[in-house]
Design an enzyme around this catalytic site. Structure first.
Site, PDB file in Angstrom:
ATOM      1  N   HIS A  55      81.038   1.952 -62.010  1.00  0.00           N
ATOM      2  CA  HIS A  55      79.963   2.031 -62.999  1.00  0.00           C
ATOM      3  C   HIS A  55      80.541   2.420 -64.359  1.00  0.00           C
ATOM      4  O   HIS A  55      81.732   2.781 -64.464  1.00  0.00           O
ATOM      5  CB  HIS A  55      78.898   3.045 -62.560  1.00  0.00           C
ATOM      6  CG  HIS A  55      79.433   4.413 -62.286  1.00  0.00           C
ATOM      7  ND1 HIS A  55      79.765   5.294 -63.289  1.00  0.00           N
ATOM      8  CD2 HIS A  55      79.713   5.055 -61.133  1.00  0.00           C
ATOM      9  CE1 HIS A  55      80.206   6.400 -62.759  1.00  0.00           C
ATOM     10  NE2 HIS A  55      80.209   6.289 -61.443  1.00  0.00           N
TER      11      HIS A  55
HETATM   12  P1  TYD Z   1      78.234   8.633 -58.506  1.00  0.00           P
HETATM   13  O1  TYD Z   1      78.368   9.181 -59.880  1.00  0.00           O
HETATM   14  O2  TYD Z   1      77.804   7.203 -58.356  1.00  0.00           O
HETATM   15  O3  TYD Z   1      79.597   8.844 -57.694  1.00  0.00           O
HETATM   16  P2  TYD Z   1      81.044   8.177 -57.885  1.00  0.00           P
HETATM   17  O4  TYD Z   1      81.176   7.695 -59.289  1.00  0.00           O
HETATM   18  O5  TYD Z   1      81.961   9.304 -57.572  1.00  0.00           O
HETATM   19  O6  TYD Z   1      81.206   7.103 -56.886  1.00  0.00           O
HETATM   20  O7  TYD Z   1      77.235   9.589 -57.691  1.00  0.00           O
HETATM   21  C1  TYD Z   1      77.011   9.446 -56.330  1.00  0.00           C
HETATM   22  C2  TYD Z   1      75.665  10.060 -56.002  1.00  0.00           C
HETATM   23  O8  TYD Z   1      75.657  11.462 -56.316  1.00  0.00           O
HETATM   24  C3  TYD Z   1      74.504   9.437 -56.768  1.00  0.00           C
HETATM   25  O9  TYD Z   1      73.424   9.273 -55.876  1.00  0.00           O
HETATM   26  C4  TYD Z   1      74.137  10.454 -57.806  1.00  0.00           C
HETATM   27  C5  TYD Z   1      74.601  11.765 -57.214  1.00  0.00           C
HETATM   28  N1  TYD Z   1      75.072  12.703 -58.229  1.00  0.00           N
HETATM   29  C6  TYD Z   1      74.281  13.773 -58.618  1.00  0.00           C
HETATM   30  O10 TYD Z   1      73.166  13.955 -58.115  1.00  0.00           O
HETATM   31  N2  TYD Z   1      74.745  14.632 -59.567  1.00  0.00           N
HETATM   32  C7  TYD Z   1      75.950  14.464 -60.159  1.00  0.00           C
HETATM   33  O11 TYD Z   1      76.346  15.276 -61.039  1.00  0.00           O
HETATM   34  C8  TYD Z   1      76.769  13.345 -59.757  1.00  0.00           C
HETATM   35  C9  TYD Z   1      78.116  13.103 -60.369  1.00  0.00           C
HETATM   36  C10 TYD Z   1      76.289  12.490 -58.797  1.00  0.00           C
END
Ligand code: TYD
Length: 140
Positions: A55
C-alpha cells in the site's frame, strides 16, 4: 504526495551508544527523526514467506527499522523502484508520503519497528495499485 519519488526516501544512520555491555539507540523526536512521531508500532512473528505492506499513504511519513533480524523493503513511486535491505538496528528507512511499499524476505524472528508521523487512519491508505498509479500520474 503526488510529486514524491523514491529518491526522497533515505536510509538514515541512527545514533548508537556503544559500550562493552552492548548498544543503545535513542531516537529523539524531530532531532534524530525527520518528523514528529505520533505512533509507534512493530511487526513480529511474520511467518516465513509472508509479505507485508502492499500500500501507499497519502500523508503518513514513517521511519522503519529492523530492530531484530532482517527484511527487504521495495519502494515504488510509480516510475522508479528501489529495494533496501534492512539488517541492523541502527539503520532506518525514511519513507515520505505517496510511496508504494512492499516488505518481503523477513528472517525468522525479525522485528520491524515503525515510527509514524500520524495516528492510525484507514483513509490515509491507498491499497489499490492501479489507483496509486492513477493518482501519481496526475502530476506527470
Ligand atoms: P497494515 O498497515 O495494512 O499492515 P502492513 O502494512 O504491515 O501489512 O495493517 C494491518 C491491519 O492492522 C489493518 O487491518 C489495520 C490494522 N492497524 C491498526 O489498526 N493500527 C495500526 O496502527 C496499524 C499499523 C494497523
Amino acid at each position: 504526495m503526488l510529486e514524491s519519488t523514491v529518491f526522497n526516501c533515505n536510509v538514515l544512520t541512527l545514533p548508537k551508544i556503544h559500550n562493552r555491555a552492548g548498544n543503545i539507540t535513542a531516537l529523539n523526536n524531530s532531532v534524530d527523526i525527520p518528523f514528529d512521531v505520533n505512533r509507534v508500532y512493530y511487526l513480529y512473528d511474520v511467518p516465513g514467506g509472508e509479505d507485508r505492506g502492499g500500500h501507499a499513504h497519502k500523508e503518513l511519513q514513517q521511519l522503519i527499522v529492523a530492530v531484530s533480524g532482517s527484511f527487504d523493503i521495495t519502494i515504488d513511486d510509480g516510475r522508479n523502484k528501489k529495494t533496501v535491505s534492512l539488517n541492523r538496528p541502527y539503520y532506518g528507512l525514511h519513507i515520505v508520503p505517496g510511496i508504494w511499499r512492499d516488505l518481503t524476505n523477513f528472517s525468522s524472528g525479525a522485528i520491524c519497528l515503525v515510527l509514524a508521523s500520524h495516528k492510525y487512519d484507514a483513509n490515509d491508505y491507498i491499497r489499490d495499485y492501479k489507483e496509486f498509479i492513477r493518482m501519481k500520474k496526475l502530476c506527470k
